[in-house]
Design a protein around this motif. Structure first.
Motif, PDB file in Angstrom:
ATOM      1  N   THR A 192       9.716  -3.360  -3.888  1.00  0.00           N
ATOM      2  CA  THR A 192      10.271  -2.220  -4.371  1.00  0.00           C
ATOM      3  C   THR A 192       9.449  -1.234  -5.353  1.00  0.00           C
ATOM      4  O   THR A 192       8.724  -1.694  -6.123  1.00  0.00           O
ATOM      5  CB  THR A 192      11.486  -2.819  -5.345  1.00  0.00           C
ATOM      6  N   ASP A 193       9.597   0.135  -4.973  1.00  0.00           N
ATOM      7  CA  ASP A 193       8.896   1.058  -5.930  1.00  0.00           C
ATOM      8  C   ASP A 193      10.032   2.108  -6.644  1.00  0.00           C
ATOM      9  O   ASP A 193      10.996   2.040  -6.036  1.00  0.00           O
ATOM     10  CB  ASP A 193       8.138   1.679  -4.701  1.00  0.00           C
ATOM     11  N   GLN A 194       9.263   2.692  -7.230  1.00  0.00           N
ATOM     12  CA  GLN A 194       9.972   3.749  -8.104  1.00  0.00           C
ATOM     13  C   GLN A 194       9.532   5.346  -7.548  1.00  0.00           C
ATOM     14  O   GLN A 194       9.408   6.024  -8.411  1.00  0.00           O
ATOM     15  CB  GLN A 194      10.115   3.752  -9.602  1.00  0.00           C
ATOM     16  N   GLY A 201      -2.975   8.009   4.696  1.00  0.00           N
ATOM     17  CA  GLY A 201      -2.414   7.527   5.703  1.00  0.00           C
ATOM     18  C   GLY A 201      -2.550   7.861   6.992  1.00  0.00           C
ATOM     19  O   GLY A 201      -3.067   9.021   7.238  1.00  0.00           O
ATOM     20  N   THR A 202      -2.139   6.820   7.837  1.00  0.00           N
ATOM     21  CA  THR A 202      -2.381   7.027   9.395  1.00  0.00           C
ATOM     22  C   THR A 202      -1.080   7.370  10.050  1.00  0.00           C
ATOM     23  O   THR A 202      -1.106   7.630  11.310  1.00  0.00           O
ATOM     24  CB  THR A 202      -3.097   6.157  10.038  1.00  0.00           C
ATOM     25  N   GLY A 203      -0.118   6.877   9.478  1.00  0.00           N
ATOM     26  CA  GLY A 203       1.252   7.109  10.211  1.00  0.00           C
ATOM     27  C   GLY A 203       1.491   5.817  10.979  1.00  0.00           C
ATOM     28  O   GLY A 203       2.417   5.783  11.831  1.00  0.00           O
ATOM     29  N   LEU A 204       0.525   4.913  10.952  1.00  0.00           N
ATOM     30  CA  LEU A 204       0.746   3.778  12.002  1.00  0.00           C
ATOM     31  C   LEU A 204       1.200   2.392  11.132  1.00  0.00           C
ATOM     32  O   LEU A 204       1.816   1.724  11.766  1.00  0.00           O
ATOM     33  CB  LEU A 204      -0.477   3.301  12.494  1.00  0.00           C
ATOM     34  N   GLY A 205       0.988   2.459   9.877  1.00  0.00           N
ATOM     35  CA  GLY A 205       1.300   1.344   9.013  1.00  0.00           C
ATOM     36  C   GLY A 205       2.817   0.506   9.175  1.00  0.00           C
ATOM     37  O   GLY A 205       2.847  -0.514   9.673  1.00  0.00           O
ATOM     38  N   LEU A 206       3.718   1.259   9.155  1.00  0.00           N
ATOM     39  CA  LEU A 206       5.050   0.783   9.392  1.00  0.00           C
ATOM     40  C   LEU A 206       5.336   0.269  10.847  1.00  0.00           C
ATOM     41  O   LEU A 206       6.007  -0.688  10.784  1.00  0.00           O
ATOM     42  CB  LEU A 206       6.090   1.841   8.847  1.00  0.00           C
ATOM     43  N   SER A 207       4.676   0.960  11.776  1.00  0.00           N
ATOM     44  CA  SER A 207       5.017   0.523  13.154  1.00  0.00           C
ATOM     45  C   SER A 207       4.365  -0.993  13.352  1.00  0.00           C
ATOM     46  O   SER A 207       4.627  -1.823  14.172  1.00  0.00           O
ATOM     47  CB  SER A 207       4.406   1.404  14.017  1.00  0.00           C
ATOM     48  N   ASN A 223       1.181   4.238  -2.593  1.00  0.00           N
ATOM     49  CA  ASN A 223       0.731   5.646  -2.146  1.00  0.00           C
ATOM     50  C   ASN A 223       2.025   6.620  -2.171  1.00  0.00           C
ATOM     51  O   ASN A 223       1.825   7.837  -2.891  1.00  0.00           O
ATOM     52  CB  ASN A 223       0.740   5.449  -0.645  1.00  0.00           C
ATOM     53  N   TYR A 224       3.226   6.198  -2.347  1.00  0.00           N
ATOM     54  CA  TYR A 224       4.455   7.200  -2.625  1.00  0.00           C
ATOM     55  C   TYR A 224       4.884   7.217  -3.590  1.00  0.00           C
ATOM     56  O   TYR A 224       6.233   7.412  -3.653  1.00  0.00           O
ATOM     57  CB  TYR A 224       5.028   7.055  -1.149  1.00  0.00           C
ATOM     58  N   SER A 225       4.355   6.646  -4.593  1.00  0.00           N
ATOM     59  CA  SER A 225       4.950   6.459  -6.024  1.00  0.00           C
ATOM     60  C   SER A 225       4.015   7.518  -7.075  1.00  0.00           C
ATOM     61  O   SER A 225       2.953   7.567  -7.030  1.00  0.00           O
ATOM     62  CB  SER A 225       4.828   5.030  -6.554  1.00  0.00           C
ATOM     63  N   GLU A 258       0.789  -1.305   0.124  1.00  0.00           N
ATOM     64  CA  GLU A 258       0.103  -0.143  -0.157  1.00  0.00           C
ATOM     65  C   GLU A 258       0.649   1.224   0.105  1.00  0.00           C
ATOM     66  O   GLU A 258       0.647   2.051  -0.698  1.00  0.00           O
ATOM     67  CB  GLU A 258      -0.901   0.003   1.285  1.00  0.00           C
ATOM     68  N   ASN A 259       1.842   1.126   0.850  1.00  0.00           N
ATOM     69  CA  ASN A 259       2.841   2.435   0.816  1.00  0.00           C
ATOM     70  C   ASN A 259       3.470   2.562  -0.561  1.00  0.00           C
ATOM     71  O   ASN A 259       3.670   3.805  -0.878  1.00  0.00           O
ATOM     72  CB  ASN A 259       3.855   2.334   1.863  1.00  0.00           C
ATOM     73  N   ALA A 260       4.055   1.422  -1.100  1.00  0.00           N
ATOM     74  CA  ALA A 260       4.630   1.631  -2.248  1.00  0.00           C
ATOM     75  C   ALA A 260       3.675   2.443  -3.364  1.00  0.00           C
ATOM     76  O   ALA A 260       4.366   3.096  -4.124  1.00  0.00           O
ATOM     77  CB  ALA A 260       4.985   0.340  -2.811  1.00  0.00           C
ATOM     78  N   ARG A 308       1.320  15.096   2.989  1.00  0.00           N
ATOM     79  CA  ARG A 308       1.073  14.138   1.981  1.00  0.00           C
ATOM     80  C   ARG A 308       0.533  12.741   2.284  1.00  0.00           C
ATOM     81  O   ARG A 308      -0.174  12.170   1.626  1.00  0.00           O
ATOM     82  CB  ARG A 308       2.437  13.888   1.300  1.00  0.00           C
ATOM     83  N   SER A 309       1.026  12.351   3.493  1.00  0.00           N
ATOM     84  CA  SER A 309       0.416  11.203   4.069  1.00  0.00           C
ATOM     85  C   SER A 309      -1.098  11.325   4.391  1.00  0.00           C
ATOM     86  O   SER A 309      -1.845  10.159   3.911  1.00  0.00           O
ATOM     87  CB  SER A 309       1.138  10.858   5.591  1.00  0.00           C
ATOM     88  N   ARG A 310      -1.703  12.640   4.907  1.00  0.00           N
ATOM     89  CA  ARG A 310      -2.970  12.443   5.263  1.00  0.00           C
ATOM     90  C   ARG A 310      -3.745  12.501   3.943  1.00  0.00           C
ATOM     91  O   ARG A 310      -4.893  11.948   3.562  1.00  0.00           O
ATOM     92  CB  ARG A 310      -3.333  13.671   5.950  1.00  0.00           C
TER      93      ARG A 310
HETATM   94  P1  ADP Z   1       1.568   6.265   6.405  1.00  0.00           P
HETATM   95  O1  ADP Z   1       0.036   5.801   6.930  1.00  0.00           O
HETATM   96  O2  ADP Z   1       1.685   7.863   6.724  1.00  0.00           O
HETATM   97  O3  ADP Z   1       1.969   5.764   5.256  1.00  0.00           O
HETATM   98  P2  ADP Z   1       3.458   4.447   7.788  1.00  0.00           P
HETATM   99  O4  ADP Z   1       3.839   4.145   8.870  1.00  0.00           O
HETATM  100  O5  ADP Z   1       3.160   3.593   6.704  1.00  0.00           O
HETATM  101  O6  ADP Z   1       2.316   5.821   7.651  1.00  0.00           O
HETATM  102  O7  ADP Z   1       4.582   5.320   6.890  1.00  0.00           O
HETATM  103  C1  ADP Z   1       5.357   6.208   7.742  1.00  0.00           C
HETATM  104  C2  ADP Z   1       6.099   7.093   6.740  1.00  0.00           C
HETATM  105  O8  ADP Z   1       7.194   6.695   5.747  1.00  0.00           O
HETATM  106  C3  ADP Z   1       5.073   7.919   5.633  1.00  0.00           C
HETATM  107  O9  ADP Z   1       4.215   8.821   5.965  1.00  0.00           O
HETATM  108  C4  ADP Z   1       5.971   8.219   4.286  1.00  0.00           C
HETATM  109  O10 ADP Z   1       6.359   9.228   4.801  1.00  0.00           O
HETATM  110  C5  ADP Z   1       7.123   7.221   4.731  1.00  0.00           C
HETATM  111  N1  ADP Z   1       7.031   6.060   3.618  1.00  0.00           N
HETATM  112  C6  ADP Z   1       6.523   4.887   3.887  1.00  0.00           C
HETATM  113  N2  ADP Z   1       6.390   4.061   2.837  1.00  0.00           N
HETATM  114  C7  ADP Z   1       7.367   4.785   2.092  1.00  0.00           C
HETATM  115  C8  ADP Z   1       7.626   4.561   0.492  1.00  0.00           C
HETATM  116  N3  ADP Z   1       7.234   3.291   0.007  1.00  0.00           N
HETATM  117  N4  ADP Z   1       8.254   5.692  -0.278  1.00  0.00           N
HETATM  118  C9  ADP Z   1       8.456   6.721   0.319  1.00  0.00           C
HETATM  119  N5  ADP Z   1       7.988   7.138   1.508  1.00  0.00           N
HETATM  120  C10 ADP Z   1       7.370   6.041   2.374  1.00  0.00           C
END
Ligand code: ADP
Length: 274
Positions: free
Chosen positions: A191-193, A222-228, A163-165, A159-161, A216-218
């Motif tokens: 892997t994303d570009q 994005g919630t800022g919780l995914g990676l945790s 979102n941030y591409s 999802e992040n890949a 940008r996340s909002r």
């Molecule tokens: P969010 O809900 O904001 O995506 P995450 O905990 O998943 O929260 O990610 C934390 C932050 O890490 C994101 O807000 C973003 O700034 C950065 N991030 C995560 N994944 C990527 C990615 N694939 N490419 C660029 N930035 C990323």
């Protein structure tokens, strides 16, 4: 001379003890501060969409004789309520991965299943952005763990890949077996570009509510919780998650997890003693 020598020998030991005590207290304070920050962050993140919904509903009432405005406000109410739903869902996910024992309901899980589920979850958003999702098959590759938690972890990375591409880029997902210190591990990389992550933020993105660019996340929900959540799942399964990134070029997130033992023809676990 003698007395000095003795005190010089004792002093380092004594100061180390004092230091340990101070570190203990500092750690306790740090944990307390993290907890307080978390509650403050949750309140803030909840209040923002709720406040917006309240204002928008007033705006709808005031605009009752302007159908176009009503539709516009209603659309924004939908965005805010989606945000609220996402946040609540992720808070539930986070509390689950923190409180449930991961090895309760642990089973061998096919990497192909996890990858397909993650890709399906992001398909519509990827289509909208014309992002190609390429996943190589990983036949026979299985990890051992809690299926729901593992799916949530990989789903968040994909999802992040997306979102941030930017549009018309590629997201690649690959699984392979590696051996580290005599232990078989499964490595799943995404892997994303995309926009990449500045070096100074790379450690902190795994913290709850930490975002490189909050706006940008909002905007992308994005919630800022995914990676945790991802980090917690990896650690509780005896694995890890790491990131490689180059700003403006893209990122690779790698999950390493213990491989599930292979079943033998007689149906017994190959690692089980005979
Ligand atoms: P969010 O809900 O904001 O995506 P995450 O905990 O998943 O929260 O990610 C934390 C932050 O890490 C994101 O807000 C973003 O700034 C950065 N991030 C995560 N994944 C990527 C990615 N694939 N490419 C660029 N930035 C990323």
């Amino acid at each position: 001379g003698e007395a000095l020598a003795v005190s010089a020998r004792v002093a380092p030991l004594g100061s180390r003890l004092v230091l340990l005590l101070v570190e203990d207290l500092t750690e306790a304070r740090r944990i307390e501060a993290v907890r307080r920050d978390f509650v403050a962050n949750v309140s803030h993140e909840l209040k923002t969409p709720v406040g917006a919904l309240s204002l928008l509903s007033e705006a709808v009432m005031d605009a009752s004789d302007d159908p176009e405005a009503v539709i516009r406000f209603a659309g924004r109410m939908q965005v805010e309520s989606t945000r609220l739903t996402n946040l609540v869902q992720e808070l539930i996910d986070l509390s689950r991965v923190q409180n449930d024992h991961p090895m309760q309901d642990a089973e061998p899980v096919a990497v192909d299943d996890l990858v397909n589920e993650a890709v399906d979850r992001c398909r519509s958003q990827a289509n909208t952005k014309q992002i190609t999702m390429a996943s190589g098959p990983a036949p026979g590759l299985r990890v051992f763990g809690n299926r729901g938690q593992l799916a949530a972890a990989l789903g968040n990375l994909v999802e992040n890949a997306v979102n941030y591409s930017p549009s018309r880029t590629r997201v690649g997902i690959a699984g392979r077996r590696i051996t580290a210190g005599g232990v078989n591990l499964v490595e799943i990389s995404v892997t994303d570009q995309g926009i990449g992550i500045p070096e100074r933020d790379r450690e902190r993105i795994f913290e709850r509510f930490y975002r490189v660019d909050p706006a940008r996340s909002r905007a992308t929900g994005g919630t800022g919780l995914g990676l945790s959540i991802v980090k917690h799942v990896a650690a509780s399964h005896g694995g890890e998650v790491t990131v490689w990134s180059a700003e403006g070029q893209g990122s690779t997130f790698t999950l390493r997890l213990p491989e599930a033992a292979h079943p033998r023809r007689d149906g017994r676990d190959s690692k089980a003693p005979d």
